[in-house]
Design a protein around this motif. Structure first.
Motif, PDB file in Angstrom:
ATOM      1  N   PHE A  35       0.096   7.312   0.134  1.00 61.75           N
ATOM      2  CA  PHE A  35       1.465   6.864   0.358  1.00 61.75           C
ATOM      3  C   PHE A  35       2.195   7.917   1.183  1.00 61.75           C
ATOM      4  O   PHE A  35       1.787   9.080   1.239  1.00 61.75           O
ATOM      5  CB  PHE A  35       2.199   6.684  -0.977  1.00 61.75           C
ATOM      6  N   ARG A  36       3.270   7.520   1.792  1.00 61.86           N
ATOM      7  CA  ARG A  36       4.124   8.478   2.490  1.00 61.86           C
ATOM      8  C   ARG A  36       5.574   8.127   2.217  1.00 61.86           C
ATOM      9  O   ARG A  36       5.922   6.971   1.974  1.00 61.86           O
ATOM     10  CB  ARG A  36       3.852   8.483   3.990  1.00 61.86           C
ATOM     11  N   GLN A  37       6.387   9.156   2.262  1.00 62.01           N
ATOM     12  CA  GLN A  37       7.804   8.961   2.030  1.00 62.01           C
ATOM     13  C   GLN A  37       8.597   9.891   2.929  1.00 62.01           C
ATOM     14  O   GLN A  37       8.393  11.113   2.924  1.00 62.01           O
ATOM     15  CB  GLN A  37       8.158   9.206   0.561  1.00 62.01           C
ATOM     16  N   ALA A  38       9.498   9.301   3.689  1.00 60.03           N
ATOM     17  CA  ALA A  38      10.395  10.061   4.546  1.00 60.03           C
ATOM     18  C   ALA A  38      11.713  10.272   3.811  1.00 60.03           C
ATOM     19  O   ALA A  38      12.065   9.478   2.930  1.00 60.03           O
ATOM     20  CB  ALA A  38      10.619   9.314   5.853  1.00 60.03           C
ATOM     21  N   PRO A  39      12.449  11.301   4.162  1.00 61.23           N
ATOM     22  CA  PRO A  39      13.718  11.571   3.497  1.00 61.23           C
ATOM     23  C   PRO A  39      14.654  10.370   3.570  1.00 61.23           C
ATOM     24  O   PRO A  39      14.842   9.782   4.629  1.00 61.23           O
ATOM     25  CB  PRO A  39      14.285  12.757   4.282  1.00 61.23           C
ATOM     26  N   GLY A  40      15.199   9.990   2.449  1.00 64.97           N
ATOM     27  CA  GLY A  40      16.145   8.899   2.406  1.00 64.97           C
ATOM     28  C   GLY A  40      15.525   7.518   2.483  1.00 64.97           C
ATOM     29  O   GLY A  40      16.246   6.516   2.534  1.00 64.97           O
ATOM     30  N   LYS A  41      14.196   7.449   2.496  1.00 68.84           N
ATOM     31  CA  LYS A  41      13.523   6.157   2.596  1.00 68.84           C
ATOM     32  C   LYS A  41      12.638   5.932   1.375  1.00 68.84           C
ATOM     33  O   LYS A  41      12.279   6.859   0.660  1.00 68.84           O
ATOM     34  CB  LYS A  41      12.693   6.094   3.872  1.00 68.84           C
ATOM     35  N   GLU A  42      12.274   4.678   1.181  1.00 66.69           N
ATOM     36  CA  GLU A  42      11.397   4.348   0.076  1.00 66.69           C
ATOM     37  C   GLU A  42       9.973   4.784   0.383  1.00 66.69           C
ATOM     38  O   GLU A  42       9.556   4.888   1.530  1.00 66.69           O
ATOM     39  CB  GLU A  42      11.435   2.840  -0.184  1.00 66.69           C
ATOM     40  N   ARG A  43       9.247   5.004  -0.682  1.00 63.36           N
ATOM     41  CA  ARG A  43       7.838   5.349  -0.530  1.00 63.36           C
ATOM     42  C   ARG A  43       7.096   4.164   0.085  1.00 63.36           C
ATOM     43  O   ARG A  43       7.305   3.018  -0.305  1.00 63.36           O
ATOM     44  CB  ARG A  43       7.254   5.717  -1.885  1.00 63.36           C
ATOM     45  N   GLU A  44       6.238   4.452   1.002  1.00 64.83           N
ATOM     46  CA  GLU A  44       5.522   3.433   1.762  1.00 64.83           C
ATOM     47  C   GLU A  44       4.021   3.594   1.550  1.00 64.83           C
ATOM     48  O   GLU A  44       3.463   4.684   1.702  1.00 64.83           O
ATOM     49  CB  GLU A  44       5.849   3.581   3.258  1.00 64.83           C
ATOM     50  N   TRP A  45       3.383   2.496   1.230  1.00 61.36           N
ATOM     51  CA  TRP A  45       1.927   2.523   1.091  1.00 61.36           C
ATOM     52  C   TRP A  45       1.275   2.645   2.456  1.00 61.36           C
ATOM     53  O   TRP A  45       1.676   1.984   3.410  1.00 61.36           O
ATOM     54  CB  TRP A  45       1.442   1.260   0.381  1.00 61.36           C
ATOM     55  N   VAL A  46       0.230   3.461   2.543  1.00 63.30           N
ATOM     56  CA  VAL A  46      -0.469   3.705   3.796  1.00 63.30           C
ATOM     57  C   VAL A  46      -1.899   3.160   3.767  1.00 63.30           C
ATOM     58  O   VAL A  46      -2.332   2.464   4.685  1.00 63.30           O
ATOM     59  CB  VAL A  46      -0.510   5.215   4.108  1.00 63.30           C
ATOM     60  N   SER A  47      -2.628   3.490   2.698  1.00 64.55           N
ATOM     61  CA  SER A  47      -4.046   3.138   2.651  1.00 64.55           C
ATOM     62  C   SER A  47      -4.543   3.184   1.215  1.00 64.55           C
ATOM     63  O   SER A  47      -3.904   3.774   0.341  1.00 64.55           O
ATOM     64  CB  SER A  47      -4.846   4.138   3.490  1.00 64.55           C
ATOM     65  N   CYS A  48      -5.698   2.554   0.992  1.00 64.49           N
ATOM     66  CA  CYS A  48      -6.331   2.677  -0.315  1.00 64.49           C
ATOM     67  C   CYS A  48      -7.848   2.538  -0.172  1.00 64.49           C
ATOM     68  O   CYS A  48      -8.355   2.011   0.821  1.00 64.49           O
ATOM     69  CB  CYS A  48      -5.796   1.655  -1.317  1.00 64.49           C
ATOM     70  N   ILE A  49      -8.534   3.055  -1.164  1.00 63.56           N
ATOM     71  CA  ILE A  49      -9.969   2.847  -1.309  1.00 63.56           C
ATOM     72  C   ILE A  49     -10.162   2.118  -2.622  1.00 63.56           C
ATOM     73  O   ILE A  49      -9.895   2.668  -3.697  1.00 63.56           O
ATOM     74  CB  ILE A  49     -10.745   4.183  -1.326  1.00 63.56           C
ATOM     75  N   SER A  50     -10.594   0.899  -2.525  1.00 59.62           N
ATOM     76  CA  SER A  50     -10.769   0.098  -3.729  1.00 59.62           C
ATOM     77  C   SER A  50     -12.014   0.554  -4.489  1.00 59.62           C
ATOM     78  O   SER A  50     -13.066   0.825  -3.881  1.00 59.62           O
ATOM     79  CB  SER A  50     -10.913  -1.376  -3.365  1.00 59.62           C
ATOM     80  N   ASN A  51     -11.920   0.642  -5.805  1.00 61.43           N
ATOM     81  CA  ASN A  51     -13.092   0.957  -6.620  1.00 61.43           C
ATOM     82  C   ASN A  51     -13.776  -0.308  -7.124  1.00 61.43           C
ATOM     83  O   ASN A  51     -14.668  -0.239  -7.964  1.00 61.43           O
ATOM     84  CB  ASN A  51     -12.712   1.863  -7.793  1.00 61.43           C
ATOM     85  N   ILE A  52     -13.361  -1.444  -6.593  1.00 60.86           N
ATOM     86  CA  ILE A  52     -14.017  -2.714  -6.924  1.00 60.86           C
ATOM     87  C   ILE A  52     -15.046  -3.059  -5.858  1.00 60.86           C
ATOM     88  O   ILE A  52     -16.191  -3.385  -6.173  1.00 60.86           O
ATOM     89  CB  ILE A  52     -12.978  -3.834  -7.052  1.00 60.86           C
ATOM     90  N   ASP A  53     -14.634  -3.012  -4.607  1.00 65.32           N
ATOM     91  CA  ASP A  53     -15.556  -3.365  -3.526  1.00 65.32           C
ATOM     92  C   ASP A  53     -15.924  -2.180  -2.648  1.00 65.32           C
ATOM     93  O   ASP A  53     -16.720  -2.312  -1.721  1.00 65.32           O
ATOM     94  CB  ASP A  53     -14.983  -4.501  -2.667  1.00 65.32           C
ATOM     95  N   GLY A  54     -15.304  -1.009  -2.921  1.00 65.15           N
ATOM     96  CA  GLY A  54     -15.628   0.191  -2.156  1.00 65.15           C
ATOM     97  C   GLY A  54     -15.049   0.209  -0.756  1.00 65.15           C
ATOM     98  O   GLY A  54     -15.297   1.136   0.008  1.00 65.15           O
ATOM     99  N   ARG A  55     -14.259  -0.788  -0.427  1.00 62.16           N
ATOM    100  CA  ARG A  55     -13.727  -0.880   0.926  1.00 62.16           C
ATOM    101  C   ARG A  55     -12.406  -0.130   1.046  1.00 62.16           C
ATOM    102  O   ARG A  55     -11.715   0.130   0.056  1.00 62.16           O
ATOM    103  CB  ARG A  55     -13.551  -2.335   1.310  1.00 62.16           C
ATOM    104  N   THR A  56     -12.076   0.185   2.284  1.00 66.83           N
ATOM    105  CA  THR A  56     -10.797   0.819   2.567  1.00 66.83           C
ATOM    106  C   THR A  56      -9.850  -0.201   3.188  1.00 66.83           C
ATOM    107  O   THR A  56     -10.282  -1.106   3.911  1.00 66.83           O
ATOM    108  CB  THR A  56     -10.959   2.003   3.521  1.00 66.83           C
ATOM    109  N   TYR A  57      -8.578  -0.041   2.902  1.00 68.31           N
ATOM    110  CA  TYR A  57      -7.555  -0.957   3.387  1.00 68.31           C
ATOM    111  C   TYR A  57      -6.387  -0.146   3.911  1.00 68.31           C
ATOM    112  O   TYR A  57      -6.132   0.966   3.442  1.00 68.31           O
ATOM    113  CB  TYR A  57      -7.106  -1.891   2.270  1.00 68.31           C
ATOM    114  N   PHE A  58      -5.671  -0.745   4.871  1.00 64.67           N
ATOM    115  CA  PHE A  58      -4.606  -0.005   5.529  1.00 64.67           C
ATOM    116  C   PHE A  58      -3.386  -0.886   5.747  1.00 64.67           C
ATOM    117  O   PHE A  58      -3.493  -2.099   5.954  1.00 64.67           O
ATOM    118  CB  PHE A  58      -5.096   0.521   6.884  1.00 64.67           C
ATOM    119  N   ALA A  59      -2.242  -0.231   5.739  1.00 65.36           N
ATOM    120  CA  ALA A  59      -1.024  -0.912   6.131  1.00 65.36           C
ATOM    121  C   ALA A  59      -1.104  -1.251   7.616  1.00 65.36           C
ATOM    122  O   ALA A  59      -1.761  -0.550   8.392  1.00 65.36           O
ATOM    123  CB  ALA A  59       0.176  -0.013   5.858  1.00 65.36           C
ATOM    124  N   ASP A  60      -0.445  -2.317   8.012  1.00 62.31           N
ATOM    125  CA  ASP A  60      -0.488  -2.746   9.420  1.00 62.31           C
ATOM    126  C   ASP A  60      -0.013  -1.639  10.361  1.00 62.31           C
ATOM    127  O   ASP A  60      -0.491  -1.531  11.489  1.00 62.31           O
ATOM    128  CB  ASP A  60       0.364  -3.998   9.607  1.00 62.31           C
TER     129      ASP A  60
END
Length: 125
Positions: A35-60
């Motif tokens: 995740f990333r968060q800039a000052p004064g902004k909400e936390r934003e999801w960036v990426s994840c590694i799923s432990n179900i399928d082992g795949r990686t996913y990314f925000a657009d």
């Protein structure tokens, strides 16, 4: 405990690799989020590694420019970032989910059980 490193000041178009090391537990079977968060902004999801399928996913916003990976032997996960764009400073943090982490749950911070303090990334023209 999760500890991130690798944040820095880079110029537009540059690259960075962030690391997230776990201590006190083994990351092997955890779902991982970035995740990333800039000052004064909400936390934003960036990426994840799923432990179900082992795949990686990314925000657009970062798809095609970021790569997430893990090294189980080092108990470390990485976020390789390239083509960085000028933006306000952001604190990038990793998070670990001890339960199942499907793609649909990745963006929800409430899914994660452990968080690091983050590492600062700044991109300038």
């Amino acid at each position: 405990q999760l500890v991130e490193s690798g944040g820095d000041l880079v110029h537009s178009g540059g690259s960075l690799r962030l690391s997230c090391v776990a201590s006190g537990f083994t990351l092997n079977y955890f779902g991982i989020g970035w995740f990333r968060q800039a000052p004064g902004k909400e936390r934003e999801w960036v990426s994840c590694i799923s432990n179900i399928d082992g795949r990686t996913y990314f925000a657009d916003s970062v798809k095609g420019r970021f790569i997430a990976s893990r090294d189980n032997a080092k108990n470390t996960v990485y976020l390789q970032m390239s083509g960085l764009k000028p933006e306000t400073p952001a604190n990038y943090s990793c998070a670990a989910d001890k339960g199942p982490l499907p793609r649909s749950d990745c963006p929800d911070p409430r899914e994660y059980d452990y968080w690091g303090q983050g590492t600062q990334v700044t991109v300038r023209d």
